[in-house]
Design a protein around this motif. Structure first.
Motif, short mmCIF file in Angstrom:
data_model
loop_
_atom_site.label_atom_id
_atom_site.label_comp_id
_atom_site.label_asym_id
_atom_site.label_seq_id
_atom_site.Cartn_x
_atom_site.Cartn_y
_atom_site.Cartn_z
N THR A 162 0.82 -1.13 0.17
CA THR A 162 -0.06 -0.10 -0.21
C THR A 162 1.07 1.16 0.09
O THR A 162 1.93 1.32 0.68
CB THR A 162 -1.04 0.16 1.29
OG1 THR A 162 -2.11 -1.21 1.07
CG2 THR A 162 -1.66 1.43 1.24
N ASP A 163 0.28 2.14 -0.84
CA ASP A 163 1.16 3.55 -0.82
C ASP A 163 0.18 4.53 0.12
O ASP A 163 -0.99 4.57 -0.31
CB ASP A 163 1.31 3.92 -2.29
CG ASP A 163 1.92 5.36 -2.50
OD1 ASP A 163 2.27 6.16 -1.44
OD2 ASP A 163 2.68 5.58 -3.53
N THR A 164 0.87 5.25 0.95
CA THR A 164 0.01 6.27 1.69
C THR A 164 -0.50 7.26 0.81
O THR A 164 -1.53 7.93 1.28
CB THR A 164 1.18 6.97 2.82
OG1 THR A 164 2.15 7.56 2.02
CG2 THR A 164 1.43 5.91 3.80
N ALA A 165 -0.04 7.58 -0.45
CA ALA A 165 -0.47 8.42 -1.09
C ALA A 165 -2.01 8.15 -1.91
O ALA A 165 -2.63 8.83 -2.12
CB ALA A 165 0.36 9.02 -2.47
N ASP A 166 -2.40 6.88 -1.45
CA ASP A 166 -3.68 6.38 -2.06
C ASP A 166 -4.69 6.56 -1.18
O ASP A 166 -5.83 6.22 -0.88
CB ASP A 166 -3.62 4.85 -2.26
CG ASP A 166 -2.57 4.57 -3.61
OD1 ASP A 166 -2.75 5.55 -4.64
OD2 ASP A 166 -2.25 3.65 -3.89
N TRP A 167 -4.30 7.01 0.42
CA TRP A 167 -4.88 7.14 1.26
C TRP A 167 -5.10 8.61 1.83
O TRP A 167 -4.34 8.88 2.81
CB TRP A 167 -4.60 6.22 2.59
CG TRP A 167 -4.94 4.67 2.44
CD1 TRP A 167 -4.38 3.91 1.63
CD2 TRP A 167 -5.96 4.05 2.81
NE1 TRP A 167 -5.01 2.67 1.58
CE2 TRP A 167 -6.12 2.77 2.36
CE3 TRP A 167 -7.15 4.63 3.64
CZ2 TRP A 167 -6.83 1.93 2.66
CZ3 TRP A 167 -8.11 3.61 3.98
CH2 TRP A 167 -8.07 2.12 3.52
N PRO A 168 -5.97 9.52 1.13
CA PRO A 168 -5.89 10.82 1.98
C PRO A 168 -6.64 10.88 2.87
O PRO A 168 -7.25 9.97 3.55
CB PRO A 168 -6.73 11.45 0.67
CG PRO A 168 -7.68 10.50 -0.16
CD PRO A 168 -6.58 9.17 -0.14
N ASP A 169 -6.62 12.01 3.86
CA ASP A 169 -7.12 12.11 5.17
C ASP A 169 -8.40 11.69 5.31
O ASP A 169 -8.82 10.81 6.35
CB ASP A 169 -6.99 13.27 5.87
CG ASP A 169 -5.38 13.74 5.69
OD1 ASP A 169 -4.64 12.92 5.40
OD2 ASP A 169 -5.13 14.83 6.58
N LYS A 189 1.95 9.62 8.53
CA LYS A 189 1.51 8.57 7.74
C LYS A 189 2.64 7.43 7.53
O LYS A 189 3.58 7.95 7.01
CB LYS A 189 0.37 8.78 6.58
CG LYS A 189 -0.58 9.62 6.74
CD LYS A 189 -1.20 9.93 5.25
CE LYS A 189 -2.12 11.17 5.35
NZ LYS A 189 -2.99 11.22 4.06
N SER A 190 2.38 6.28 7.83
CA SER A 190 3.39 5.43 7.16
C SER A 190 2.76 4.20 7.09
O SER A 190 1.74 3.50 7.80
CB SER A 190 4.34 5.16 8.50
OG SER A 190 3.87 4.79 9.65
#
Length: 392
Positions: free
Chosen positions: A229-236, A263-264
């Motif tokens: 998973t990429d944190t960029a795919d999970w907006p707040d 985020k990590s």
């Protein structure tokens, strides 16, 4: 440079070992590859077993912990939109856990070490450990632009999973046991008051979620996500919506939302190296073992390791007997494997496997129902979570 115990790694394990040795009058040197600022800001664990708290108090490193730590009497399990409280003091005879961030422990130990402890060198990168089988192993390290050496009676590798200590074991003298879990954790730090008084472990329709905290003003939360998973795919907003869905219960409860500051993504892995000793080189903490964070055992296992080592070095210093050092690997590994088992069981019970079928789903629910319906099963969870007794 000459010392009795050369410690590689200035994280909580290496710093606490140095403090415990200092109290016993045993000289040591701590080599930390990173800067002081880096090690004091690394975000890691925050749940302390009773024994970890006791160890920090015993070596004079608990003033801020006592003032700022959040004592928790239990945890909450959530599943099927229900909440169930696991009462630690009732089930364990009074034991509790404390929330106090690893970053704060490191700050406390660094301050003590620099004020009156043995040498602590930052930006001192250990390069090699030479002659670990001899009576005088040597650590070569890079510091202030030049290569230096420290001659030791013993070397303790507290240098983490990617350090040099474990790799110093000659081929054929050790064995690794590892298991990679088919999911990861997306972790966030948020500047918002926690929505709970104690940690919430939730098994929701979309997978696992954990609500923890770092202080009365900072929340720490986690979501089970696919590996890679990429944190960029999970907006707040997506993170908060998914957390709210997984924590949802049929009762009046609201998830507090606020600014996310970090985020990590953390892969979930179990790893144990055997043995923990080769000659006069000993391993402790993440250099020797990794557990998934579900059971909150990583930092606490590292503390258990160095407590055993401190007892062993103290016996050698006072009596000349190396019996506890000879038993260190066996004693530590017995505890490590119990913590590994507990962490694995907690992880398997609460997470949704990508290949799970309805049968797996019902088994997970049956395990959770057993814990919440049986005092014996709940007591077993509570005993492991608060920490098993330390037996040198």
């Amino acid at each position: 440079m000459r010392t009795t115990v050369g410690i590689i790694g200035g994280g909580p394990a290496g710093l606490l070992l140095a403090r415990l040795l200092h109290h016993e009058g045993i000289d040591c040197v701590v080599l930390e590859a990173r800067t002081r600022e880096y090690v004091e800001q690394r975000q890691r664990a925050g749940m302390l077993e009773q024994g970890t708290v006791d160890a920090l108090r015993a070596c004079g490193a608990a003033d801020r912990l006592s003032a700022e730590g959040l004592v928790h009497q239990g945890i909450e399990l959530r599943f099927d939109r229900e909440r169930h409280h696991i009462d630690f003091p009732v089930l364990t005879g009074g034991r509790t856990v404390t929330i106090y961030a690893q970053t704060e422990i490191v700050k406390d130990l660094v301050a003590l070490q620099l004020a009156d402890g043995p040498p602590l060198l930052f930006q001192a990168e250990a390069l090699t450990i030479e002659k670990p089988e001899s009576a005088t192993p040597v650590v070569r390290f890079l510091h202030e632009g030049r290569e230096q050496t420290v001659h030791c009676d013993w070397v303790v590798g507290c240098d983490g999973f990617h350090g040099i200590a474990r790799d110093t074991f000659p081929a054929g003298t050790g064995r690794a046991y590892a298991h990679d879990h088919p999911y990861s954790w997306l972790g966030i730090l948020a500047d918002v008051a926690p929505s709970c008084d104690e940690l919430i472990y939730a098994r929701g329709a979309g997978g696992f979620a954990l609500h923890s905290m770092r202080s009365a003003q900072v929340s720490r939360l986690y979501l089970q996500v696919p590996n890679g998973t990429d944190t960029a795919d999970w907006p707040d907003d997506r993170i908060w919506d998914e957390l709210a869905a997984r924590f949802a219960i049929d009762a009046d409860w609201t998830l507090n939302r606020g600014p996310i500051t970090a985020k990590s993504v953390t892969p979930m892995r179990s790893y144990v190296h055997e043995p923990l000793r080769h000659g006069r080189l000993l391993l402790a903490g993440d250099a020797a073992h990794i557990v998934p964070p579900t059971g909150a055992k990583g930092l606490n296992l590292a503390v258990s390791d160095v407590r055993l080592l401190a007892h062993a070095f103290a016996e050698l210093h006072r009596t000349g007997s190396g019996q506890l050092l000879d038993r260190y690997s066996e004693s530590a590994l017995a505890r490590v494997w119990q913590a590994t088992r507990f962490s694995y069981d907690m992880t398997a019970m609460l997470h949704t496997r990508p290949d799970a079928d309805p049968f797996d789903d019902r088994l997970q629910l049956a395990r959770l129902r057993r814990i919440t319906a049986s005092r014996h099963a709940a007591a077993e969870l509570a005993a492991n979570y608060t920490g098993l007794p330390l037996e040198p």
